[in-house]
Design an enzyme around this catalytic site. Sequence first.
Site, PDB file in Angstrom:
ATOM      1  N   ASP A  89       0.182  71.766  -5.083  1.00 50.44           N
ATOM      2  CA  ASP A  89      -0.913  70.761  -4.285  1.00 50.44           C
ATOM      3  C   ASP A  89      -1.418  70.240  -3.630  1.00 50.44           C
ATOM      4  O   ASP A  89      -2.047  69.924  -1.826  1.00 50.44           O
ATOM      5  CB  ASP A  89      -1.743  70.089  -5.281  1.00 50.44           C
ATOM      6  CG  ASP A  89      -2.333  70.515  -6.958  1.00 50.44           C
ATOM      7  OD1 ASP A  89      -2.370  71.511  -6.866  1.00 50.44           O
ATOM      8  OD2 ASP A  89      -2.583  69.523  -7.383  1.00 50.44           O
ATOM      9  N   GLY A  90       0.143  69.956  -3.107  1.00 52.93           N
ATOM     10  CA  GLY A  90       0.358  69.337  -1.455  1.00 52.93           C
ATOM     11  C   GLY A  90       0.971  69.711  -0.534  1.00 52.93           C
ATOM     12  O   GLY A  90       0.308  70.440   0.428  1.00 52.93           O
ATOM     13  N   ASN A  93      -9.568  65.798  -0.553  1.00 50.26           N
ATOM     14  CA  ASN A  93      -9.076  65.144  -1.329  1.00 50.26           C
ATOM     15  C   ASN A  93      -9.634  62.928  -1.981  1.00 50.26           C
ATOM     16  O   ASN A  93     -10.683  63.339  -2.071  1.00 50.26           O
ATOM     17  CB  ASN A  93      -7.440  64.972  -2.210  1.00 50.26           C
ATOM     18  CG  ASN A  93      -7.170  65.476  -3.584  1.00 50.26           C
ATOM     19  OD1 ASN A  93      -8.470  66.711  -3.932  1.00 50.26           O
ATOM     20  ND2 ASN A  93      -6.091  65.820  -3.910  1.00 50.26           N
ATOM     21  N   THR A 102      -9.655  64.458  -9.310  1.00 49.48           N
ATOM     22  CA  THR A 102      -8.812  64.607 -10.672  1.00 49.48           C
ATOM     23  C   THR A 102      -7.239  63.966 -10.388  1.00 49.48           C
ATOM     24  O   THR A 102      -6.050  64.130 -10.653  1.00 49.48           O
ATOM     25  CB  THR A 102      -8.668  65.743 -10.133  1.00 49.48           C
ATOM     26  OG1 THR A 102      -8.068  66.613  -9.416  1.00 49.48           O
ATOM     27  CG2 THR A 102      -9.292  66.383 -10.909  1.00 49.48           C
ATOM     28  N   TYR A 137      -5.942  60.594  -6.681  1.00 47.15           N
ATOM     29  CA  TYR A 137      -5.727  59.392  -6.646  1.00 47.15           C
ATOM     30  C   TYR A 137      -6.768  58.438  -7.516  1.00 47.15           C
ATOM     31  O   TYR A 137      -6.853  57.559  -8.268  1.00 47.15           O
ATOM     32  CB  TYR A 137      -5.455  59.373  -5.719  1.00 47.15           C
ATOM     33  CG  TYR A 137      -4.920  57.616  -5.072  1.00 47.15           C
ATOM     34  CD1 TYR A 137      -4.342  57.122  -5.953  1.00 47.15           C
ATOM     35  CD2 TYR A 137      -5.330  57.009  -3.438  1.00 47.15           C
ATOM     36  CE1 TYR A 137      -4.154  55.190  -5.782  1.00 47.15           C
ATOM     37  CE2 TYR A 137      -4.608  55.399  -3.531  1.00 47.15           C
ATOM     38  CZ  TYR A 137      -3.776  55.253  -4.485  1.00 47.15           C
ATOM     39  OH  TYR A 137      -3.558  53.567  -4.586  1.00 47.15           O
ATOM     40  N   SER A 138      -7.860  58.776  -7.186  1.00 45.33           N
ATOM     41  CA  SER A 138     -10.089  58.052  -8.083  1.00 45.33           C
ATOM     42  C   SER A 138      -9.271  58.141  -8.990  1.00 45.33           C
ATOM     43  O   SER A 138      -9.840  57.515  -9.963  1.00 45.33           O
ATOM     44  CB  SER A 138     -10.542  58.938  -7.656  1.00 45.33           C
ATOM     45  OG  SER A 138     -11.493  59.308  -8.537  1.00 45.33           O
ATOM     46  N   LEU A 139      -8.721  59.054 -10.226  1.00 38.60           N
ATOM     47  CA  LEU A 139      -8.208  59.203 -11.150  1.00 38.60           C
ATOM     48  C   LEU A 139      -7.355  58.326 -12.246  1.00 38.60           C
ATOM     49  O   LEU A 139      -8.035  57.482 -12.735  1.00 38.60           O
ATOM     50  CB  LEU A 139      -8.202  60.267 -11.886  1.00 38.60           C
ATOM     51  CG  LEU A 139      -7.872  60.904 -13.638  1.00 38.60           C
ATOM     52  CD1 LEU A 139      -9.213  60.500 -14.563  1.00 38.60           C
ATOM     53  CD2 LEU A 139      -7.699  62.168 -13.947  1.00 38.60           C
ATOM     54  N   SER A 140      -6.179  57.453 -11.574  1.00 34.38           N
ATOM     55  CA  SER A 140      -6.132  56.453 -11.417  1.00 34.38           C
ATOM     56  C   SER A 140      -6.163  55.348 -11.550  1.00 34.38           C
ATOM     57  O   SER A 140      -5.952  54.259 -12.075  1.00 34.38           O
ATOM     58  CB  SER A 140      -4.436  56.731 -10.286  1.00 34.38           C
ATOM     59  OG  SER A 140      -3.620  58.145 -10.531  1.00 34.38           O
TER      60      SER A 140
END
Lengths: 371, 371, 371, 371
Positions: free
Chosen positions: D137-138, D218, D259, D261-264
């Site tokens: 993804d990076g 993202n 999916t 950072y927001s998910l964390s």
Amino acid sequence: DAVNIDRVLEEIKNDDWISHSRLVQTATGVREVSKQLQRRPIRRAVRNVMIVTKARDNELVYLTRELAMWLLRTPRYGSDIGVNVYVDAKLRHSKRFGAASIVDEDSRFPSMLHYWSPDLCWSQPEKFDLVCTLGGDGTVLFTSWLFQRIVPPVISFSLGSLGFLTNFEFEKYKQHLNTIMGDEGMRVNLRMRFTCTVYRNGTPGGEVEEGEQFEVLNELVIDRGPSPYVSNLELHGDNELLTVVQADGCIFSTPTGSTAYSLSAGGSLVHPDIPGILLTPICPHTLSFRPMVLSDTMLLRVSVPRNSRATAYCAFDGKGRVELKQGDHVTITASQYPFPTWNTRAATQKGFESKPGSQAASDNDDEPEWD
Amino acid sequence: DAVNIDRVLEEIKNDDWISHSRLVQTATGVREVSKQLQRRPIRRAVRNVMIVTKARDNELVYLTRELAMWLLRTPRYGSDIGVNVYVDAKLRHSKRFGAASIVDEDSRFPSMLHYWSPDLCWSQPEKFDLVCTLGGDGTVLFTSWLFQRIVPPVISFSLGSLGFLTNFEFEKYKQHLNTIMGDEGMRVNLRMRFTCTVYRNGTPGGEVEEGEQFEVLNELVIDRGPSPYVSNLELHGDNELLTVVQADGCIFSTPTGSTAYSLSAGGSLVHPDIPGILLTPICPHTLSFRPMVLSDTMLLRVSVPRNSRATAYCAFDGKGRVELKQGDHVTITASQYPFPTWNTRAATQKGFESKPGSQAASDNDDEPEWD
Amino acid sequence: DAVNIDRVLEEIKNDDWISHSRLVQTATGVREVSKQLQRRPIRRAVRNVMIVTKARDNELVYLTRELAMWLLRTPRYGSDIGVNVYVDAKLRHSKRFGAASIVDEDSRFPSMLHYWSPDLCWSQPEKFDLVCTLGGDGTVLFTSWLFQRIVPPVISFSLGSLGFLTNFEFEKYKQHLNTIMGDEGMRVNLRMRFTCTVYRNGTPGGEVEEGEQFEVLNELVIDRGPSPYVSNLELHGDNELLTVVQADGCIFSTPTGSTAYSLSAGGSLVHPDIPGILLTPICPHTLSFRPMVLSDTMLLRVSVPRNSRATAYCAFDGKGRVELKQGDHVTITASQYPFPTWNTRAATQKGFESKPGSQAASDNDDEPEWD
Amino acid sequence: DAVNIDRVLEEIKNDDWISHSRLVQTATGVREVSKQLQRRPIRRAVRNVMIVTKARDNELVYLTRELAMWLLRTPRYGSDIGVNVYVDAKLRHSKRFGAASIVDEDSRFPSMLHYWSPDLCWSQPEKFDLVCTLGGDGTVLFTSWLFQRIVPPVISFSLGSLGFLTNFEFEKYKQHLNTIMGDEGMRVNLRMRFTCTVYRNGTPGGEVEEGEQFEVLNELVIDRGPSPYVSNLELHGDNELLTVVQADGCIFSTPTGSTAYSLSAGGSLVHPDIPGILLTPICPHTLSFRPMVLSDTMLLRVSVPRNSRATAYCAFDGKGRVELKQGDHVTITASQYPFPTWNTRAATQKGFESKPGSQAASDNDDEPEWD
């Protein structure tokens, strides 16, 4: 006589005042006693082993037979023969279990192979020195249900993936049971259970009657059941009103149960040694009603107000749906009958793999028939 | 001598084996001892009272003066005069505090009004029979920081909204202090603190050196600080690897701190009596890393692996940002120096109003200057 | 004729291929059209106003009388008299409402005061130019239930605390209604509703029969109802299996409903303009089953597998408990009949004060009687 | 000319009033246009393919060589030879890539193998008909960073486990690329990006200066960085104050980033088609500050008040830490330059396997070097 806790308590009672530094020292000391106790091995020859499994599952019945024969045959404690085995009375006439062919093997076996029934567990729990469960977490919860007072030490074998309560692989049963019946003795963890008691008070001003009582190992769930209305349950702790529960329901979970239903509802994972009662709301209607861990020295009482529009339903370890009507209440206290599980050093480090498990006991169709 | 816990421990040690039912009885007994201890009052005449507040807040300085004069004047313990008072050395020359006009009032006051400094708290904590804090939760955390070993009993007065640590209204200070210095004696809750110790190990194969050590009342936070990279912290419990922390950071919180930062990160509320360590991840990268409550008998160690791309930062009760470099670690254990807070029956029932509070100690600019 | 979207669609269909930059431009354009539409005022003289309230609440009946009289009396649109008013047929003979004394006031009033019934709302919804609701969120949900197809523009007055759906204070009704019936015209937000349709398929191989159909403004909840067992519901999106729901239940919520039950179960707050369907699990058994927002262009279908141990229950905006038996399913789609609510600039900025509200519609005993 | 959205907009503007039923019809029509657009294939011969990968990863360089040669050789569009290929200028002299031996193979290859640099991507993005990324993804986020304005269609190949952005296995590259360059044409999803612009306003009363600007795929994260203090960020939407952010920080995430950072931090999963902006607080200090989804038509502005004790830090897709000082602000809007990703029917059904992924882009050391 070894440890005289009664005398300690007596002394504390007689000592009206305590200095500040003495208080700190004593409290620290009590924690140390508690810690040491967890490491005590139990001195007991295992003469009678009970096997619990799901009698309708064919594969499990075969494994029960295998385990029973191995226990009967393997010489123990200086004798040339094994120990007594108790299997489910439902297997007495099971072809798969084949009791006849087992007892034919040795003339002493007919007096060593016995059958347990729920009645026997109820009336003579001390008959069993060890309980082996085969199956999933549901079978362990069923074992807890069988022993409503004293519970013999339990070792739980899993056939597939290890659960939170079933943390020994069946494949290694010989190794584990040889250890338990060997020189080391058996070290157990005492898992807290709750004593949950329902009280009925149908008529205003009438007598309160004691109703059902259950020991739970995982959790008590109180919810609105089929009702579209939410009852405003009142929660008291040590006779003071703590809160009015505004939620679809609430879960009172033991640390053992913290990996099950409570986790699904957002509760924390709690180490089994922690003497706490988890209170986890189900869909709370206020954001400030958060999962919490209460002291296990608290006497909790949940009541349905007499003017409530709706009733509520209790489920004990996922079973035994009991309706609480207007005026009824249920109490929850730490039980004096904990659930001892066998504990090896290897089994100690756990709990960092969290997935909700054994929830409602019925997800995976795993439990024996409860009747 | 009253309660001899040492003897109990001795007896347990000498008793190599323990029967199953005996184990259950003893464990239950120990819990009962622990429960009774919480209800013991402390026998101590309060001769020396320390006042802690924010020396730069003008209003608080006036109230400190009011409280000090009342304590000096009000007759106690059969004498016609009050008790000794220690105020912050920063107030010695404060015009608002007006020490000169206080000691002028009574010829005995000059020998009764004293000044405390952090050094005095460090070297002679037993000098103080009681500490009164005026202000918010930050002032209570500052008090905890002042007493890195033994902490005198603390009563915390709030001026505005009550916090979790500051649960007495200043308006009622006379009533509360009269109770404490009256016949009933003082009942305290012993709030757990953690001892956090930093160890340095800069060079591979080199000696490990002990670095900073802090007692924390709320929490230790370890995060990635300014680094964009996340360090894969290793968490050991009793010398076994529990997990590699994959998260922005983690919070080790006491039950007292469960209402503060840990709550913001999704942790449960935990009753102060529970002997547990909350581990609450900050933005965990795996959904299975859930908030958990560990046993307070565990020795926890968090280390930055030598091959880690990033370092980590520790904050102790929101203060004292310390960098952990590659090879360093920090240990967390339940402290032998708990934080005693005055406890009335009325103050016991709490914790159902949850809001994250006193977080990072610095939100509300509430704390005294730490230097 | 103004905006010809049909022609746009036609053009898109005829143009088999589209260049990349053209695609981006068109998509951006469509978003802009959508944005502009939200700002269109509706050109309509408000000739017929319907008032919905809880007919059994005495205070509300008095206020209904007050509002009705003001609407009848106040001159509108160049005439010297007000507009037609429709009140609940249950008030026809209510002494508190006092219809007789209202129509006595002016000889034209008898032909201006009308009564609505659910049947009238069903058959002639276009009769009403505006609906005023008095009461809580339950009354708004009831209004949504009354209009299963086209819904007239709705303005909701609250008497106490403002809710998410009831965001105008009754005290200011004159000011708001004067604006609506003034020169500016009425700007509305079109709140998405779902069309939920139950399909029965009792016998394997048999015909699928269409059952109940409901428009919901807040949410559809599917749970296990009184059953201790959890049904493994299958969720399809556009005819492909998305997941097997392992949870106590699941909530399909509109953005409007995101402040209600979905929030209690951990769902996000979603702005009413977002064209999304919230799927929020209730106590999911796997940690990876997280609340999600699906596209509103998806056709969702939830079915109870024929081999399921348990059935499931649907509740539509907290009402109308319908059982889904083995083989049955329910579909959820964005409705072609949105719910228009009056929208002032002042009312736009909201949603940062989150508390679960209007949950199950029945918490606060707020709703009219549904029959 | 095909679809004339401009004309539609013009018509809407000219039509001052709109009837209620017309409004509903038009809104529904616009949704349908939007839906159809997603299904349009792009008409374009793919003549120039850009390959993006991590130039320092040896294995990836070998695979880049393999892919480049296959693209050069495989006959396309009626010719006997393949298409032009652009690889990273860093590979020009790489022995592993071996450009010399590639161009030796065919006399036409020297004019077909090209090198891209960030400058070229910036100045002539329309040069590329397709971008293939190899890696995690990076690498996709890096590609987004390369194209700050128009982005060519992107297909992302993963070597190991499929990520949320990298959903095609490298093993099947021939099959997928043959489809794209075949008769069917290419269908893409237009993933929303945000345009984030920093504004400086160092001196009170001074001019506001535009600073850095980034397109993010993202998320934008704003947090307190190394500061122990939390800045009270002000959040405006369409120029009205929405809230003062009391949290460790906040995340503005696209649906694509839902999916990550927001998910964390507790955000919901949001389908990429949803035109919404996720606002997810990091460790909010009030329980009522919940994750939310705002309309993408909103202009968001986050500012550090001039009297703030602390500054704040921005990270754009996990990169480019920019400090916001007192008086500065950053704006977030839906970008007019979306990120087109290739879309097969098979790739549509996703998102039910949730794990936080590609977080901070740097967890897995996956990204190319950004400089």
